[in-house]
Design an enzyme around this catalytic site. Structure first.
Site, PDB file in Angstrom:
ATOM      1  N   TYR A   1      44.563 -16.889  66.385  1.00 50.55           N
ATOM      2  CA  TYR A   1      45.909 -17.472  65.851  1.00 50.55           C
ATOM      3  C   TYR A   1      46.013 -17.297  64.542  1.00 50.55           C
ATOM      4  O   TYR A   1      45.551 -15.991  64.076  1.00 50.55           O
ATOM      5  CB  TYR A   1      45.913 -19.080  66.306  1.00 50.55           C
ATOM      6  CG  TYR A   1      47.366 -19.573  66.244  1.00 50.55           C
ATOM      7  CD1 TYR A   1      48.285 -18.594  67.157  1.00 50.55           C
ATOM      8  CD2 TYR A   1      47.840 -20.395  65.434  1.00 50.55           C
ATOM      9  CE1 TYR A   1      49.601 -19.155  66.962  1.00 50.55           C
ATOM     10  CE2 TYR A   1      49.309 -20.836  65.092  1.00 50.55           C
ATOM     11  CZ  TYR A   1      50.209 -20.004  66.017  1.00 50.55           C
ATOM     12  OH  TYR A   1      51.350 -20.407  65.953  1.00 50.55           O
TER      13      TYR A   1
ATOM     14  N   LYS B   1      48.571 -19.829  70.776  1.00 52.77           N
ATOM     15  CA  LYS B   1      48.762 -21.221  70.724  1.00 52.77           C
ATOM     16  C   LYS B   1      48.294 -21.809  71.979  1.00 52.77           C
ATOM     17  O   LYS B   1      47.525 -22.815  72.095  1.00 52.77           O
ATOM     18  CB  LYS B   1      50.317 -21.610  71.011  1.00 52.77           C
ATOM     19  CG  LYS B   1      51.056 -21.504  69.677  1.00 52.77           C
ATOM     20  CD  LYS B   1      51.007 -22.637  68.788  1.00 52.77           C
ATOM     21  CE  LYS B   1      51.816 -22.725  67.639  1.00 52.77           C
ATOM     22  NZ  LYS B   1      51.671 -23.742  66.893  1.00 52.77           N
TER      23      LYS B   1
END
Length: 565
Positions: free
Chosen positions: A115, A188
């Protein structure tokens, strides 16, 4: 009776006007190419014979632990962070269990790779480095009729409980990246599973391709999205309506997470649906929840009350306004009237302090805009420094993407008027941060209580080790999501958000010199459990649960998935 449904594909067909279920065993390459079922070299000899994969793998049968050691060695051999991310994405697309086993063992190391901040590099080079996602849904605004079929195809019969959807118009620090932004949704969901144990077979990343206003993408012959300007207005919102209707029809126990939508659209979408379905916007609410937790943690250290704070948000976009709203609601919840609470908030954007007559105010900014009559020097309040000198904030939050905006002069001015300033430079990636933790500690002589938007090393100053809290949404949304799924909640309301923030902010050790205002990411699995249980408790107390829950801990445990064969 001994029938392994997970290794069979369910097909519905119509025969003489009646639906019939027909199961086909998944074998051979279909099995090895299914990331949810593939075990690679961990298939036993008996399984290889049963599923028609004998001779398709090396002879040795490995354990999951052996595979993870081998995969980690391969990961370490990669020279750059982007190469490491590509390796992990290929593993993710090949063997979901092995990927999450490995990520669970190296969570702190892998989070910035899968991420933020490395995902930014991946998005910028998405077209050149395209790695086909196995289970993402790509929905085109030019083809609204295919929304439901696209969702069915991507879900492939799975019981979807969580969707992260983006149209990638407002990726923090990056702006509009069109279909490339799907990597945000995928990343996510990786964190949701690794941090909180949400079943990866029950999640679905979605890209809404409404076009792009990024000329660099439109001029790139390799760009994979719609080659036209973003569709806006009524057509756009009709598409969103159709999308919501299709997802909630197909997946009745869905939690819908909105990510990186544009400034105006994000607020409008959330306002329309938050009282109708189980949904939240991570930019508007998620960031605000973590910042609230950090503020509460900081106030636990300073011993001060929220009602006595003067709060300045620098960067009045989706995140900045969302943060202010969350903090405002908490101040009201603690007993301050809304009229009085609003007097404690100041929004500063590129024009300076936002006034009621500032041109181009968004609907979210309008309630925080000030009257010019409040300030004799209102014409001078066009810079952050001028505003800080005038209002003397005790809490300053940066979501501006303006590197170095929290200068030494500004920070020293702030620190001169409050004993323990709470300062949160949240913009990311690293190159866009308003200030560094090291500078903030030095400029305030160790008084600052700091939360950063990116990982920050401990700061050594005058014999004290200052731990720096990372105000990363990942501290909150995995536990929040697990709690909402486990509780079968029908809504996400302010009370749930407040209780989750209090749970996170209450974890910090206020007695330790140099204590952080937020718990470390290294303990994310532990406090995700705490947050999830807090959320379930709040949902049950408010009677928002679809299904009866008698044991909160048991409900959370039952919703969790463990990466094992």
């Amino acid at each position: 009776m001994g029938f392994d449904y997970k290794l069979y594909s369910l097909v519905y067909c119509v025969c003489n006007q009646n639906f019939r279920r027909i199961y086909f065993m998944i074998t051979g390459l279909n099995l090895l190419n299914n990331p949810f079922l593939n075990k690679g070299t961990a298939f036993t000899k008996e399984e290889r014979a049963k599923y028609g994969i004998t001779g398709m793998l090396p002879s040795t049968v490995q354990t999951l632990e052996q595979q993870s050691v081998q995969a980690y060695g391969q990961y370490l051999s990669k020279q750059t962070d982007l190469e490491k991310r590509i390796f992990l994405m290929n593993l993710f697309n090949t063997n979901r269990t092995l990927f999450y086993k490995l990520m669970g063992q190296h969570l702190v190391e892998f989070m910035p790779i899968v991420y933020d901040p490395v995902v930014a590099d991946s998005i910028e080079q998405y077209n050149e480095l395209f790695v086909e996602p196995q289970d993402a849904a790509f929905l085109s605004i030019d083809d609204p009729e295919s929304i439901k079929d696209s969702l069915k195809n991507a879900a492939d019969g799975r019981d979807i409980r969580l969707i992260v959807v983006t149209d990638a118009e407002g990726i923090l620090g990056m702006g509009d990246w069109g279909v490339n932004g799907v990597d945000i949704a995928i990343g996510k969901l990786m964190v949701y599973t690794a941090a909180a144990g949400i079943n990866p077979a029950q999640v679905l990343p979605i890209s809404i391709d409404s076009g792009t206003n990024n000329e660099e993408l439109l001029n790139n012959p390799l760009y994979l999205g719609n080659r036209h300007a973003r569709v806006e207005g009524e057509t756009y919102y009709e598409f969103i309506d159709q999308f919501v209707e299709a997802t909630t029809d197909l997946f009745p126990e869905l939690l819908l997470h909105w990510e990186d939508f544009g400034r105006g659209n994000a607020a409008n979408i959330l306002e329309k649906y938050q009282d109708k379905i189980t949904t939240f916007n991570d930019d508007i609410q998620g960031t605000g929840i973590v910042v609230l937790a950090g503020v509460l943690g900081g106030l636990n250290i300073s011993g001060e009350a929220l009602k006595d704070q003067t709060i300045l948000t620098f960067g009045a976009g989706t995140a900045g306004v969302g943060i202010a709203n969350i903090l405002l609601k908490e101040m009201v919840r603690q007993g301050t009237t809304e009229e009085e609470a609003r007097k404690h908030f100041y929004q500063v954007d590129k024009q300076g302090l936002l006034f009621e007559d500032t041109e181009g105010l968004t609907p979210g900014q309008i309630p925080f805009a000030r009257k010019r009559a409040e300030f004799a020097n209102n014409a001078e309040l066009t810079s952050l420094e001028a505003v800080v000198k005038t209002i003397h904030p005790t809490i300053m939050i940066g979501t501006s993407t303006q590197p170095g905006a929290f200068s030494e002069a500004i920070i020293k001015e702030m620190a001169a008027h409050t004993p323990r300033p709470i300062i949160m430079p949240l913009s990311n990636p690293t190159k866009l941060a308003e200030a560094t933790a090291q500078d903030l500690i030095e400029w305030t002589d160790g008084k600052a209580l700091i939360g950063t938007g990116i990982p920050a090393d401990d700061v050594e100053y005058n014999g004290v080790t200052y731990q720096i809290g990372q105000a990363n949404n990942a501290l909150m949304y995995p536990g929040l999501g697990l709690g909402l799924i486990a509780s079968t909640s029908t809504r996400v309301n302010d009370e749930i958000i407040s209780q989750a923030s209090r749970a996170l902010g209450g974890i910090v050790d206020v007695t330790k010199p140099g204590a952080s205002i937020l718990p470390p990411v290294a303990k994310i699995t532990e406090f995700s459990q705490v947050i999830a249980e807090t959320v379930v408790k709040s949902v049950v107390e408010q009677k928002l649960n679809r299904e009866e829950i008698s044991d909160i801990k048991a409900a959370v445990e039952a919703a969790k998935w463990v990466p094992e064969y």
